[in-house]
Design a protein around this motif. Structure first.
Motif, short mmCIF file in Angstrom:
data_model
loop_
_atom_site.label_atom_id
_atom_site.label_comp_id
_atom_site.label_asym_id
_atom_site.label_seq_id
_atom_site.Cartn_x
_atom_site.Cartn_y
_atom_site.Cartn_z
N VAL A 193 0.86 -1.18 0.00
CA VAL A 193 0.00 0.00 0.00
C VAL A 193 0.90 1.23 0.00
O VAL A 193 1.69 1.42 0.91
CB VAL A 193 -0.93 0.03 1.24
CG1 VAL A 193 -1.79 1.28 1.23
CG2 VAL A 193 -1.79 -1.21 1.29
N ASN A 194 0.79 2.04 -1.05
CA ASN A 194 1.56 3.28 -1.13
C ASN A 194 0.67 4.44 -0.74
O ASN A 194 -0.39 4.63 -1.34
CB ASN A 194 2.09 3.50 -2.55
CG ASN A 194 2.96 2.36 -3.01
OD1 ASN A 194 3.90 1.98 -2.34
ND2 ASN A 194 2.62 1.79 -4.15
N VAL A 195 1.09 5.20 0.27
CA VAL A 195 0.31 6.35 0.72
C VAL A 195 1.05 7.61 0.29
O VAL A 195 2.23 7.77 0.58
CB VAL A 195 0.11 6.32 2.25
CG1 VAL A 195 -0.70 7.52 2.70
CG2 VAL A 195 -0.57 5.02 2.68
N HIS A 196 0.34 8.48 -0.42
CA HIS A 196 0.94 9.72 -0.91
C HIS A 196 0.20 10.91 -0.30
O HIS A 196 -1.01 11.00 -0.42
CB HIS A 196 0.83 9.80 -2.44
CG HIS A 196 1.30 8.57 -3.15
ND1 HIS A 196 2.61 8.37 -3.49
CD2 HIS A 196 0.62 7.47 -3.55
CE1 HIS A 196 2.72 7.20 -4.10
NE2 HIS A 196 1.54 6.63 -4.15
N VAL A 202 -9.50 12.10 -0.87
CA VAL A 202 -8.83 10.80 -0.84
C VAL A 202 -9.11 10.12 -2.17
O VAL A 202 -10.25 9.97 -2.58
CB VAL A 202 -9.38 9.91 0.31
CG1 VAL A 202 -8.76 8.52 0.25
CG2 VAL A 202 -9.10 10.56 1.66
N GLU A 203 -8.03 9.75 -2.85
CA GLU A 203 -8.17 9.03 -4.10
C GLU A 203 -7.44 7.70 -3.96
O GLU A 203 -6.24 7.68 -3.67
CB GLU A 203 -7.58 9.85 -5.24
CG GLU A 203 -7.96 9.33 -6.59
CD GLU A 203 -7.56 10.28 -7.73
OE1 GLU A 203 -7.14 9.76 -8.77
OE2 GLU A 203 -7.65 11.51 -7.56
N MET A 227 -3.73 11.44 -0.79
CA MET A 227 -4.51 12.32 0.09
C MET A 227 -4.08 13.74 -0.15
O MET A 227 -2.88 14.02 -0.18
CB MET A 227 -4.28 11.96 1.54
CG MET A 227 -4.76 10.60 1.90
SD MET A 227 -4.47 10.30 3.62
CE MET A 227 -4.06 8.58 3.57
N LYS A 228 -5.07 14.62 -0.35
CA LYS A 228 -4.66 16.01 -0.51
C LYS A 228 -5.67 16.94 0.13
O LYS A 228 -6.84 16.61 0.28
CB LYS A 228 -4.33 16.31 -1.95
CG LYS A 228 -5.40 16.60 -2.91
CD LYS A 228 -4.80 16.78 -4.31
CE LYS A 228 -5.87 16.35 -5.29
NZ LYS A 228 -5.45 16.09 -6.61
N VAL A 229 -5.16 18.09 0.51
CA VAL A 229 -5.99 19.11 1.14
C VAL A 229 -6.22 20.20 0.10
O VAL A 229 -5.26 20.74 -0.44
CB VAL A 229 -5.29 19.72 2.38
CG1 VAL A 229 -6.17 20.78 3.01
CG2 VAL A 229 -4.94 18.64 3.37
N GLU A 230 -7.48 20.47 -0.17
CA GLU A 230 -7.80 21.53 -1.11
C GLU A 230 -7.88 22.85 -0.37
O GLU A 230 -8.45 22.92 0.73
CB GLU A 230 -9.15 21.22 -1.79
CG GLU A 230 -9.02 21.07 -3.26
CD GLU A 230 -10.35 20.92 -3.95
OE1 GLU A 230 -11.41 21.15 -3.35
OE2 GLU A 230 -10.32 20.55 -5.13
#
Length: 100
Positions: free
Chosen positions: A3-6, A54-55, A41-44
């Motif tokens: 599992v790669n978490v970015h 979360v994609e 995971m990114k914060v807009e």
């Protein structure tokens, strides 16, 4: 399964990484041929409360499943993504059984 978490635009903590690992690894119960999983995971930068994206992308032989969720927290987004992926994997497995 790997599992790669970015994390995009923020620093991720170890608790969130292990939470993600744990949740995504449970998908192997539904489909045992998962090659890899990538979770972005990114914060807009918006004034909205639901600004965590979360994609999740899962690779299986001959196919790829991508789910994108926008929520108030990453944990909620991961939960919803994993649930959606679960349904996709179960459908795929049923299709394979029908063709076998």
């Amino acid at each position: 399964m790997k599992v790669n978490v970015h994390a995009v635009n923020f620093n991720i903590d170890k608790k969130l990484i292990s939470f993600t690992d744990e949740k995504v690894n449970k998908l192997e119960r539904y489909y045992d041929k998962i090659v890899s999983a990538d979770v972005f995971m990114k914060v807009e930068q918006t004034s909205e409360k639901e600004n965590k994206i979360v994609e999740a992308k899962i690779l299986v032989p001959g196919d790829e499943f991508v789910v994108k969720k926008t929520c108030k927290s990453f944990e909620e987004g991961i939960d919803l993504s994993v649930e959606a992926l679960e349904r996709l994997l179960v459908k795929r497995k049923e299709k394979q059984r029908a063709h076998a």
